[in-house]
Enzyme design. Structure first.
Site: not given
Ligand code: UT7
Length: 335
Positions: A116, A256, A286
């Site tokens: 990225c 970004h 993204n």
């Molecule tokens: O360009 C560089 C590449 N990537 C990034 O910059 C990504 C950086 N990270 C992020 O943007 C965030 O960490 C995410 C958007 C990927 C995730 O957000 P988060 O607030 O960190 O959520 P989490 O991973 O802690 O997940 C919270 C919950 C989980 O459920 P449990 O385990 O708490 O029951 C996930 O399974 O949300 C769940 N979850 C979803 N639920 C509904 C994860 N993806 C989804 C989804 N829909 N699409």
């Protein structure tokens, strides 16, 4: 020692595929909701390339637009640099393929892999050739077809990414304008956090690697999130310091576009007012290396960015990598 040229952007262009995939569409594909995606990421929809569309095709359209804006013919280009993690194929480089499509006969061409942060690495690299007088015009493109390397059954990743291309023509500009500083960095220890495990020399493609889903993006979202907020703030501050500026001097920041919460947290850390931050993640998700040049192109086309404005472009990504540049906008508005 001879005098170094000031280097800046002579024209920008962008292209995104026609097909729109909304959060509502995703609700039918994986266990997710529009509400979760919007509140956790800020994304409402993203663009998806067609089965017969590859990165060089998207790059071609974005490049044509940038060249037209710059008033530069493809034959005048000395260099083409493409930043991408989704090349058409491992080799030849996507830049080679684009060079042929454009008819940029005299241009040297290569791809650069910095995920990225790729567009920032690309402009930092290409601008050196112009600064020292070896080349006059360079085309730098950030392009991705991430939809082709995403596991459409994995809700943790498939809701985040989109396809698109952004291009910039670089050339000599008025003294004191253009790129005033660069800050680039990497932390290879964090490479495991964001990767595409198979298909390279470590894990060549086999029936087993494909059956195990190792040709899809693998990401530790929470860890990347924490790194991202830190890296964006630090890198923007480092670039400002190298340019002899402070955050008060910034007219616009083009970050970004990975997650609106990452952007908001970095902006808060820097203490910038929200009106100065260019955001389009709601419409594209993204797009990795394409996100900064597409956002920049949109802001330029809207007339937001004006002659003499100080911009900070800043990003982070797989590698881990990060980068920022301070850029004094050198293009005068047409009467
Ligand atoms: O360009 C560089 C590449 N990537 C990034 O910059 C990504 C950086 N990270 C992020 O943007 C965030 O960490 C995410 C958007 C990927 C995730 O957000 P988060 O607030 O960190 O959520 P989490 O991973 O802690 O997940 C919270 C919950 C989980 O459920 P449990 O385990 O708490 O029951 C996930 O399974 O949300 C769940 N979850 C979803 N639920 C509904 C994860 N993806 C989804 C989804 N829909 N699409």
């Amino acid at each position: 020692m001879h005098k170094l040229n000031s280097v800046g952007i002579l024209g920008t262009g962008a292209y995104v595929p026609e097909k729109v995939l909304t959060n509502q569409d995703l609700e039918k594909m994986v266990d997710t909701t529009d509400e979760w995606i919007v509140t956790r990421t800020g994304i409402r929809e993203r663009r998806i390339s067609g089965a017969d569309e590859a990165s060089s095709d998207l790059a071609f359209h974005a490049s044509q637009r940038a060249l037209e804006k710059a008033g530069i013919a493809p034959e005048d280009l000395d260099l083409i640099v493409i930043a991408t993690v989704t090349p058409d194929m491992t080799f030849p480089s996507t830049a080679n393929i684009l060079q042929d499509k454009l008819g940029a006969k005299k241009a040297a061409a290569f791809d650069l892999a910095a995920a990225c942060s790729g567009f920032l690495y690309g402009i930092a690299t290409a601008s050196q050739f112009i600064q020292n007088g070896l080349y006059r015009y360079a085309l730098v493109i950030g392009v991705e077809c991430l939809s082709k390397i995403v596991d459409w059954k994995d809700r943790n990743t498939c809701v985040l990414f989109g396809d698109g291309a952004g291009a910039a023509v670089l050339g000599p500009v008025e003294e004191g304008y253009g790129f005033l500083s660069f800050d680039l960095g990497s932390d290879g220890k964090g490479g495991e956090l964001l990767k595409l495990p198979a298909g390279g020399s470590r894990l060549p493609a086999t029936v087993d690697t494909i059956a195990s889903g190792l040709h899809y993006i693998s990401m530790s979202g929470g860890d990347v999130f924490k790194f991202a907020v830190r890296a964006m703030g630090n890198s923007a501050e480092a670039a400002l310091e190298k340019a002899g500026m402070t955050k008060k001097d910034i007219d616009f920041m083009v970050p970004h576009q990975a997650n609106i919460r990452i952007i908001d947290a970095a902006v808060k850390r820097l203490g910038l007012p929200k009106e100065k931050v260019i955001v389009n993640i709601d419409r594209y998700g993204n797009m990795s290396a394409a996100s900064i040049p597409v956002a920049l192109d949109e802001a330029v086309n809207k007339g937001s960015i004006r002659y003499g404005d100080n911009l900070v472009l800043v990003g982070f990504g797989g590698g881990l990598t990060w980068g920022a540049t301070v850029l004094k906008w050198s293009l005068k508005e047409k009467e």
